[in-house]
Write a protein that holds these residues in place. Structure first.
Motif, mmCIF file in Angstrom:
data_model
loop_
_atom_site.group_PDB
_atom_site.id
_atom_site.type_symbol
_atom_site.label_atom_id
_atom_site.label_comp_id
_atom_site.label_asym_id
_atom_site.label_seq_id
_atom_site.Cartn_x
_atom_site.Cartn_y
_atom_site.Cartn_z
ATOM 1 N N ASP A 1 -21.784 54.960 -58.384
ATOM 2 C CA ASP A 1 -20.856 55.901 -59.025
ATOM 3 C C ASP A 1 -19.412 55.448 -58.941
ATOM 4 O O ASP A 1 -18.531 56.032 -59.582
ATOM 5 C CB ASP A 1 -20.965 57.288 -58.373
ATOM 6 N N GLY A 2 -19.170 54.392 -58.148
ATOM 7 C CA GLY A 2 -17.798 53.914 -58.010
ATOM 8 C C GLY A 2 -16.973 54.676 -57.009
ATOM 9 O O GLY A 2 -15.749 54.537 -56.949
ATOM 10 N N ASP A 3 -17.632 55.498 -56.161
ATOM 11 C CA ASP A 3 -16.901 56.293 -55.171
ATOM 12 C C ASP A 3 -16.582 55.511 -53.903
ATOM 13 O O ASP A 3 -15.625 55.841 -53.197
ATOM 14 C CB ASP A 3 -17.710 57.532 -54.778
ATOM 15 N N ALA A 4 -17.411 54.519 -53.590
ATOM 16 C CA ALA A 4 -17.250 53.825 -52.316
ATOM 17 C C ALA A 4 -17.860 52.446 -52.385
ATOM 18 O O ALA A 4 -18.633 52.120 -53.291
ATOM 19 C CB ALA A 4 -17.907 54.630 -51.191
ATOM 20 N N ASP A 5 -17.498 51.627 -51.413
ATOM 21 C CA ASP A 5 -18.120 50.327 -51.201
ATOM 22 C C ASP A 5 -18.913 50.387 -49.904
ATOM 23 O O ASP A 5 -18.453 50.959 -48.910
ATOM 24 C CB ASP A 5 -17.062 49.220 -51.101
ATOM 25 N N CYS A 6 -20.098 49.794 -49.912
ATOM 26 C CA CYS A 6 -20.937 49.744 -48.709
ATOM 27 C C CYS A 6 -21.523 48.350 -48.610
ATOM 28 O O CYS A 6 -22.338 47.954 -49.446
ATOM 29 C CB CYS A 6 -22.036 50.794 -48.771
ATOM 30 N N ALA A 7 -21.102 47.611 -47.603
ATOM 31 C CA ALA A 7 -21.528 46.218 -47.472
ATOM 32 C C ALA A 7 -22.988 46.093 -47.051
ATOM 33 O O ALA A 7 -23.631 45.078 -47.328
ATOM 34 C CB ALA A 7 -20.630 45.507 -46.460
ATOM 35 N N ASP A 8 -23.529 47.137 -46.393
ATOM 36 C CA ASP A 8 -24.876 47.024 -45.835
ATOM 37 C C ASP A 8 -25.604 48.369 -45.928
ATOM 38 O O ASP A 8 -25.720 49.097 -44.941
ATOM 39 C CB ASP A 8 -24.765 46.578 -44.368
ATOM 40 N N PRO A 9 -26.128 48.722 -47.114
ATOM 41 C CA PRO A 9 -26.833 50.006 -47.255
ATOM 42 C C PRO A 9 -28.020 50.155 -46.315
ATOM 43 O O PRO A 9 -28.268 51.241 -45.795
ATOM 44 C CB PRO A 9 -27.286 49.991 -48.724
ATOM 45 N N ASP A 10 -28.767 49.068 -46.090
ATOM 46 C CA ASP A 10 -29.916 49.152 -45.192
ATOM 47 C C ASP A 10 -29.476 49.445 -43.756
ATOM 48 O O ASP A 10 -30.066 50.276 -43.063
ATOM 49 C CB ASP A 10 -30.721 47.859 -45.228
ATOM 50 N N GLY A 11 -28.439 48.742 -43.318
ATOM 51 C CA GLY A 11 -27.931 48.975 -41.967
ATOM 52 C C GLY A 11 -27.344 50.367 -41.821
ATOM 53 O O GLY A 11 -27.544 51.037 -40.799
ATOM 54 N N PHE A 12 -26.636 50.825 -42.846
ATOM 55 C CA PHE A 12 -26.081 52.181 -42.818
ATOM 56 C C PHE A 12 -27.205 53.208 -42.681
ATOM 57 O O PHE A 12 -27.085 54.173 -41.921
ATOM 58 C CB PHE A 12 -25.291 52.444 -44.095
ATOM 59 N N THR A 13 -28.297 52.988 -43.410
ATOM 60 C CA THR A 13 -29.429 53.914 -43.360
ATOM 61 C C THR A 13 -30.001 54.016 -41.951
ATOM 62 O O THR A 13 -30.239 55.116 -41.435
ATOM 63 C CB THR A 13 -30.530 53.452 -44.324
ATOM 64 N N VAL A 14 -30.223 52.880 -41.308
ATOM 65 C CA VAL A 14 -30.767 52.867 -39.948
ATOM 66 C C VAL A 14 -29.819 53.580 -38.986
ATOM 67 O O VAL A 14 -30.248 54.406 -38.155
ATOM 68 C CB VAL A 14 -31.018 51.425 -39.478
ATOM 69 N N ARG A 15 -28.524 53.278 -39.099
ATOM 70 C CA ARG A 15 -27.563 53.870 -38.174
ATOM 71 C C ARG A 15 -27.415 55.374 -38.399
ATOM 72 O O ARG A 15 -27.291 56.148 -37.452
ATOM 73 C CB ARG A 15 -26.214 53.155 -38.303
ATOM 74 N N PHE A 16 -27.438 55.808 -39.654
ATOM 75 C CA PHE A 16 -27.319 57.236 -39.958
ATOM 76 C C PHE A 16 -28.518 57.999 -39.381
ATOM 77 O O PHE A 16 -28.358 59.020 -38.702
ATOM 78 C CB PHE A 16 -27.235 57.438 -41.465
ATOM 79 N N ALA A 17 -29.726 57.500 -39.646
ATOM 80 C CA ALA A 17 -30.930 58.183 -39.168
ATOM 81 C C ALA A 17 -30.995 58.192 -37.645
ATOM 82 O O ALA A 17 -31.349 59.211 -37.031
ATOM 83 C CB ALA A 17 -32.175 57.513 -39.750
ATOM 84 N N ALA A 18 -30.659 57.065 -37.026
ATOM 85 C CA ALA A 18 -30.708 56.977 -35.566
ATOM 86 C C ALA A 18 -29.671 57.898 -34.926
ATOM 87 O O ALA A 18 -29.955 58.571 -33.920
ATOM 88 C CB ALA A 18 -30.483 55.538 -35.120
ATOM 89 N N LEU A 19 -28.476 57.935 -35.499
ATOM 90 C CA LEU A 19 -27.428 58.798 -34.951
ATOM 91 C C LEU A 19 -27.807 60.267 -35.104
ATOM 92 O O LEU A 19 -27.601 61.075 -34.189
ATOM 93 C CB LEU A 19 -26.098 58.522 -35.651
ATOM 94 N N ALA A 20 -28.372 60.631 -36.252
ATOM 95 C CA ALA A 20 -28.802 62.021 -36.457
ATOM 96 C C ALA A 20 -29.845 62.420 -35.422
ATOM 97 O O ALA A 20 -29.764 63.508 -34.819
ATOM 98 C CB ALA A 20 -29.353 62.198 -37.870
#
Length: 231
Positions: free
Chosen positions: A169-188
């Motif tokens: 959508d052009g709202d943000a840049d994310c260098a590592d979507p897979d890593g973000f996913t793991v960290r988000f789920a683990a932190l939650a």
């Protein structure tokens, strides 16, 4: 971006389970409906007592039916409790998915997800979630274990899809979507466990703050491109 208020996306409190009918009235409800009503009646029992402390008699009393009615529809208490947890978890995450899909952007959807994950009403869900995983550790049944893995994979897929949506959508840049996913789920998961045990103490507000901080750190807002000077 406008501030979010958890009450706007709070999961609706579960209504008292409907009662499964007695044997004399069985013709009024199909078998699959009676099974579901019995399983639904087990949900608050698991949340309050834990998976290992609920028996067939407890479920029968909560559902308003005889023990024989329960055993007619289920082969074991484990089967009842497994189905009850699946019903609860699938319903909970279906509601989260609908809230995320209604958002105007991927970042907005992730923030709505955070708001809905931690409210004063969601402690019960997290107790169910951890009971579900604990039951899987104690249960050698492969289909049950595969079901757990599938649900967690679906949860990861949803988080990743929202991060990718933010980039698309052009709202943000994310260098590592897979890593973000793991960290988000683990932190939650980690925050939820700390929230339930309160060791150390954690408020729902602080839990949301930590998850939103992760979003802010890893989904970098894109700056508007400077206007091209005209000749």
């Amino acid at each position: 971006m406008a501030a979010h208020h958890p009450e706007d996306v709070r999961m609706k409190a579960s209504r008292p389970p409907r009662r499964a009918v007695a044997a004399a009235d069985r013709t009024r409800q199909p078998t699959e409906v009676r099974r579901r009503l019995i399983a639904e009646a087990a949900v608050p029992l698991i949340a309050e007592r834990g998976y290992g402390s609920v028996g067939v008699r407890d479920v029968a009393a909560a559902a308003g039916v005889s023990v024989g009615t329960v055993t007619y529809h289920f082969g074991s208490v484990q089967e009842i409790l497994s189905e009850a947890m699946v019903l609860h978890i699938e319903g909970y995450y279906a509601a989260l998915s609908r809230a995320a899909e209604a958002a105007t952007s991927g970042v907005e959807a992730l923030r709505l997800l955070v708001d809905a994950l931690f409210t004063e009403d969601t402690d019960r869900h997290w107790r169910m979630w951890f009971e579900y995983w604990n039951a899987g550790e104690q249960d050698p049944d492969q289909p049950f274990a595969r079901g757990q893995a599938d649900r967690y994979r679906d949860w990861h897929d949803q988080i990743r899809a929202l991060a990718v949506r933010a980039v698309t959508d052009g709202d943000a840049d994310c260098a590592d979507p897979d890593g973000f996913t793991v960290r988000f789920a683990a932190l939650a998961d980690g925050l939820a466990l700390q929230r339930l045990r309160q060791a150390p103490s954690l408020t729902t507000r602080d839990a949301r703050r930590h998850l939103n901080r992760l979003i802010e750190t890893e989904l970098i807002p894109r700056r508007p491109r400077p206007a091209t000077p005209r000749d």
